[in-house]
Design a protein around this motif. Structure first.
Motif, PDB file in Angstrom:
ATOM      1  N   SER A  91      -6.143   2.694  -5.959  1.00 26.01           N
ATOM      2  CA  SER A  91      -7.183   1.667  -5.996  1.00 26.01           C
ATOM      3  C   SER A  91      -7.777   1.367  -4.624  1.00 26.01           C
ATOM      4  O   SER A  91      -8.826   0.717  -4.529  1.00 26.01           O
ATOM      5  CB  SER A  91      -6.618   0.373  -6.587  1.00 26.01           C
ATOM      6  N   VAL A  92      -7.112   1.829  -3.555  1.00 28.10           N
ATOM      7  CA  VAL A  92      -7.538   1.503  -2.190  1.00 28.10           C
ATOM      8  C   VAL A  92      -8.397   2.643  -1.659  1.00 28.10           C
ATOM      9  O   VAL A  92      -7.888   3.654  -1.171  1.00 28.10           O
ATOM     10  CB  VAL A  92      -6.319   1.266  -1.275  1.00 28.10           C
ATOM     11  N   ARG A  93      -9.707   2.476  -1.752  1.00 29.19           N
ATOM     12  CA  ARG A  93     -10.623   3.545  -1.387  1.00 29.19           C
ATOM     13  C   ARG A  93     -11.315   3.245  -0.059  1.00 29.19           C
ATOM     14  O   ARG A  93     -11.504   2.082   0.314  1.00 29.19           O
ATOM     15  CB  ARG A  93     -11.675   3.725  -2.488  1.00 29.19           C
ATOM     16  N   SER A  94     -11.672   4.300   0.619  1.00 34.10           N
ATOM     17  CA  SER A  94     -12.470   4.185   1.839  1.00 34.10           C
ATOM     18  C   SER A  94     -13.822   4.850   1.595  1.00 34.10           C
ATOM     19  O   SER A  94     -14.073   5.379   0.509  1.00 34.10           O
ATOM     20  CB  SER A  94     -11.757   4.875   3.010  1.00 34.10           C
ATOM     21  N   ARG A  95     -14.664   4.850   2.589  1.00 38.26           N
ATOM     22  CA  ARG A  95     -15.975   5.474   2.416  1.00 38.26           C
ATOM     23  C   ARG A  95     -15.882   6.994   2.266  1.00 38.26           C
ATOM     24  O   ARG A  95     -16.814   7.640   1.773  1.00 38.26           O
ATOM     25  CB  ARG A  95     -16.890   5.103   3.593  1.00 38.26           C
ATOM     26  N   ALA A 182     -20.138   8.236  -3.348  1.00 40.22           N
ATOM     27  CA  ALA A 182     -21.205   7.263  -3.581  1.00 40.22           C
ATOM     28  C   ALA A 182     -20.740   6.134  -4.489  1.00 40.22           C
ATOM     29  O   ALA A 182     -21.234   5.008  -4.401  1.00 40.22           O
ATOM     30  CB  ALA A 182     -22.418   7.965  -4.190  1.00 40.22           C
ATOM     31  N   GLY A 183     -19.774   6.430  -5.352  1.00 42.28           N
ATOM     32  CA  GLY A 183     -19.281   5.420  -6.272  1.00 42.28           C
ATOM     33  C   GLY A 183     -18.188   4.541  -5.710  1.00 42.28           C
ATOM     34  O   GLY A 183     -17.740   3.597  -6.386  1.00 42.28           O
ATOM     35  N   ASN A 184     -17.741   4.809  -4.485  1.00 44.31           N
ATOM     36  CA  ASN A 184     -16.648   4.016  -3.913  1.00 44.31           C
ATOM     37  C   ASN A 184     -17.012   2.545  -3.745  1.00 44.31           C
ATOM     38  O   ASN A 184     -16.137   1.675  -3.793  1.00 44.31           O
ATOM     39  CB  ASN A 184     -16.230   4.584  -2.553  1.00 44.31           C
ATOM     40  N   SER A 185     -18.273   2.255  -3.536  1.00 49.31           N
ATOM     41  CA  SER A 185     -18.700   0.868  -3.341  1.00 49.31           C
ATOM     42  C   SER A 185     -18.952   0.146  -4.657  1.00 49.31           C
ATOM     43  O   SER A 185     -19.367  -1.015  -4.660  1.00 49.31           O
ATOM     44  CB  SER A 185     -19.972   0.819  -2.487  1.00 49.31           C
ATOM     45  N   ALA A 594     -16.387  -4.464  -5.079  1.00 53.11           N
ATOM     46  CA  ALA A 594     -15.456  -3.487  -4.519  1.00 53.11           C
ATOM     47  C   ALA A 594     -15.156  -3.808  -3.056  1.00 53.11           C
ATOM     48  O   ALA A 594     -16.053  -4.193  -2.296  1.00 53.11           O
ATOM     49  CB  ALA A 594     -16.031  -2.082  -4.638  1.00 53.11           C
ATOM     50  N   VAL A 595     -13.892  -3.645  -2.675  1.00 57.21           N
ATOM     51  CA  VAL A 595     -13.462  -3.823  -1.286  1.00 57.21           C
ATOM     52  C   VAL A 595     -12.959  -2.476  -0.779  1.00 57.21           C
ATOM     53  O   VAL A 595     -12.008  -1.919  -1.335  1.00 57.21           O
ATOM     54  CB  VAL A 595     -12.341  -4.883  -1.167  1.00 57.21           C
ATOM     55  N   LEU A 596     -13.585  -1.960   0.254  1.00 55.12           N
ATOM     56  CA  LEU A 596     -13.183  -0.680   0.825  1.00 55.12           C
ATOM     57  C   LEU A 596     -12.225  -0.896   1.990  1.00 55.12           C
ATOM     58  O   LEU A 596     -12.169  -1.977   2.591  1.00 55.12           O
ATOM     59  CB  LEU A 596     -14.406   0.106   1.286  1.00 55.12           C
ATOM     60  N   LEU A 597     -11.504   0.148   2.318  1.00 54.55           N
ATOM     61  CA  LEU A 597     -10.493   0.085   3.378  1.00 54.55           C
ATOM     62  C   LEU A 597     -11.098  -0.384   4.693  1.00 54.55           C
ATOM     63  O   LEU A 597     -10.502  -1.206   5.403  1.00 54.55           O
ATOM     64  CB  LEU A 597      -9.855   1.473   3.535  1.00 54.55           C
TER      65      LEU A 597
END
Length: 621
Positions: A91-95, A182-185, A594-597
């Protein structure tokens, strides 16, 4: 056979006939359940023997069951204190993630939280291996193999051979990654099938690049070290690509890993077997890099892995270990406060007699692999090293019973492997647990798990912080209970109502939830962690709960990253399958964004929780 005779026979075979439930009531197990379990146990186990294909260096010659406590050292002395984030890594994604958290993200999270916040560890979900072809199961606790890792967690671009690819091939890989990145956000659910389809295609490209001599030698050393277990896993994957990922539906000649037909197929499918072998090497290499990054950032422990209680009945472990598993039953849990109907996890249990007959080597191999390249290992449902709740096929979960194991051997293996690895051993001992089990684990220096919602006095009120045990990992919740913010707002009750999971009326359940919040508000105010007056907001309430943990003597404090960013959705809702998107929820804030790393360092709530658990702000305790 009379009921009394049946019960005497059951007790003699380690089958519980009467147990105490979570409310300390005596529950008598039905004769039907006892008959079904005894049928599975069968006659007495055969003499000790080595499993075919077991490592000769460990299992050659006569075997003796390593069940006596003196056979294994205790785990290393635990740290005096420390805190760390607990995360569902996917669940913890970065850009730069491919729509799914990966081992590079783990390394970066460990580096940042260790260097900037003073964290001692990062506790992650199991990284156990899933199906080699879509559809990919979502649950990290129902894997195809606990022995090996999921290549879903690979960062493709970090594999050394990627840098050697011609620009055209790198562009092809970039094109595969682009829509996922592109879907990470987006807060949209994690799509493991799309992630694995893209990564698998990219990995096929990278694997075609030849290994340099030093890398080729390292790969060879890896295959020799992992031995028969790795060969079985890679062979199962190659066969699963053709016949599907459930060996029980394969042609009969393929259902035994030692059959001549399997040997012939292994040779015929050599290229595919080697591909899956290489995937394991790449994944284990990146896990080791994450642990190295954690220690370089100053973490005293680093990455703590997680060992699920079992594996899929149709998966690779069940295929390789079929001779030491119990057919016709599954592992689960009796009814408790959060799951009044009990739980059936659909996992085949070890057969206690057969496991002892092979010297516990399959379990030892799993535990040994779990400690590899990590700073510690959490054993999910550690009570399973003492007893497991068996649910006979066709019966509801609340009609199961406990079957006992030689805990001296099972706990001894966990503690002994921790000692050899110099890692921290943690047992998840939540739920219905007899006190002597916790005492036994503590004597072997296996930390327990204390969850805030479960720590209560006899009258049901919160246990004062200074009365908590020291030898534990203390947390507010787990992946199976609502996040702190949802507990305050009562959203978890509304969710369970929508899904038809309530055992009482919605009004009654809301009343109970509000009363529970009121009790905790009083306890937090008594510790001067909340001011009197208006109801606190979710962030203030969450911070106060972790302040409560900070005043306990617990050796380790786990801070849920989901709590830190204000997420309100549970990762898993026990009792559901398709009704709720279990294990597919990306990290989001309280507004559903969404919260990215890369965003964590800017979030005030994360910084505040880190400061809260880094010191005891003082109070009556």
């Amino acid at each position: 056979m009379t009921s009394a005779q049946l019960r005497r026979r059951a007790e003699a075979r380690g089958v519980t006939t009467v147990y105490r439930d979570w409310q300390d009531r005596k529950i008598q197990v039905s004769d039907q359940t006892l008959e079904a379990v005894l049928a599975v146990l069968g006659s007495a186990p055969p003499p000790l023997r080595a499993r075919p294909g077991a490592a000769a260096s460990r299992l050659s010659g006569p075997l003796a069951a390593p069940w006596h406590p003196a056979d294994h050292p205790a785990a290393p002395s635990g740290p005096r204190s420390g805190w760390g984030f607990t995360v569902q890594l996917y669940s913890v994604r970065s850009r730069h993630s491919w729509g799914h958290g990966d081992l590079r993200d783990l390394a970066d999270l460990a580096t940042w939280s260790g260097r900037e916040l003073g964290a001692a560890f990062v506790l992650i979900n199991p990284l156990h291996a899933a199906e080699p072809v879509p559809p990919v199961s979502a649950s990290p606790y129902l894997p195809m193999s606990r022995r090996f890792l999921s290549p879903l967690y690979l960062r493709v671009e970090d594999i050394p051979e990627y840098a050697q690819l011609p620009s055209g091939q790198r562009q092809r890989i970039a094109a595969l990654a682009a829509p996922l990145q592109a879907g990470n956000s987006s807060p949209a659910l994690i799509d493991r099938d799309a992630v694995w389809a893209a990564k698998r295609a990219a990995l096929e490209i990278v694997r075609a690049s030849p290994l340099a001599p030093a890398r080729r030698a390292a790969f060879r050393r890896f295959t020799v070290r992992e031995g028969q277990a790795l060969d079985d896993w890679a062979t199962w994957c190659a066969l699963a690509e053709i016949h599907g990922p459930d060996w029980r539906s394969w042609p009969a000649a393929l259902q035994s890993p030692r059959s001549a037909t399997v040997a012939a197929e292994r040779a015929r499918l050599h290229a595919r077997v080697e591909f899956h072998t290489w995937l394991q090497w790449a994944t284990q290499t990146q896990r080791a890099a994450a642990q190295a990054a954690a220690r370089a950032a100053g973490m005293s422990i680093g990455v703590i892995g997680d060992l699920a209680v079992g594996a899929h009945p149709g998966g690779a472990d069940a295929w390789a270990y079929a001779d030491v598993l119990a057919p016709g039953v599954s592992v689960g849990a009796p009814p408790d406060e959060f799951n009044p109907r009990g739980q059936d996890w659909a996992l085949p249990p070890w057969h206690p007699g057969r496991l002892e007959a092979v010297g516990y080597e399959p379990l030892a191999d799993l535990v040994r692999a779990g400690f590899a390249d990590t700073g510690g290992l959490r054993a999910d449902h550690v009570m399973g090293l003492f007893r497991l709740w068996w649910v006979p096929a066709g019966m509801p979960a609340d009609q199961g019973t406990y079957v006992r194991y030689r805990h001296e051997a099972m706990v001894g293996l966990l503690a002994g492997e921790a000692a050899r690895a110099g890692g921290v051993a943690i047992g998840e001992d939540l739920g219905t647990v007899e006190q002597w089990m916790r005492d036994y684990l503590a004597a072997r220096r296996v930390l327990g798990t204390s969850m805030l919602w479960f720590e209560r006095r006899a009258d049901g009120t919160p246990l004062p912080p200074r009365r908590w045990r020291r030898d534990c990992l203390a947390t507010v919740g787990t992946h199976d209970v609502p996040p702190a913010a949802a507990f305050l707002t009562g959203e978890h009750v509304a969710l369970r109502s929508r899904l038809g999971l309530l055992t009482g009326s919605l009004a009654t359940e809301r009343e109970h939830a509000a009363a529970a919040v009121a009790v905790w508000r009083d306890a937090l105010a008594g510790q001067r962690l909340l001011p009197p007056g208006p109801a606190p907001g979710p962030a203030e309430f969450t911070r106060a709960l972790y302040g409560y943990l900070a005043r306990t003597p617990a050796a380790l404090i786990g801070v849920s990253l989901a709590d830190a960013v204000g997420d309100r959705r549970p990762q898993n809702l026990p009792g559901t399958t398709d009704q709720y998107p279990n294990w597919r929820v990306p990290l989001c804030d309280g507004e559903g964004r969404a919260v990215l790393l890369e965003d964590l360092e800017k979030r005030q709530g994360v910084q505040e929780l880190a400061r809260t658990v880094s010191r005891d702000p003082g109070g009556p305790g």
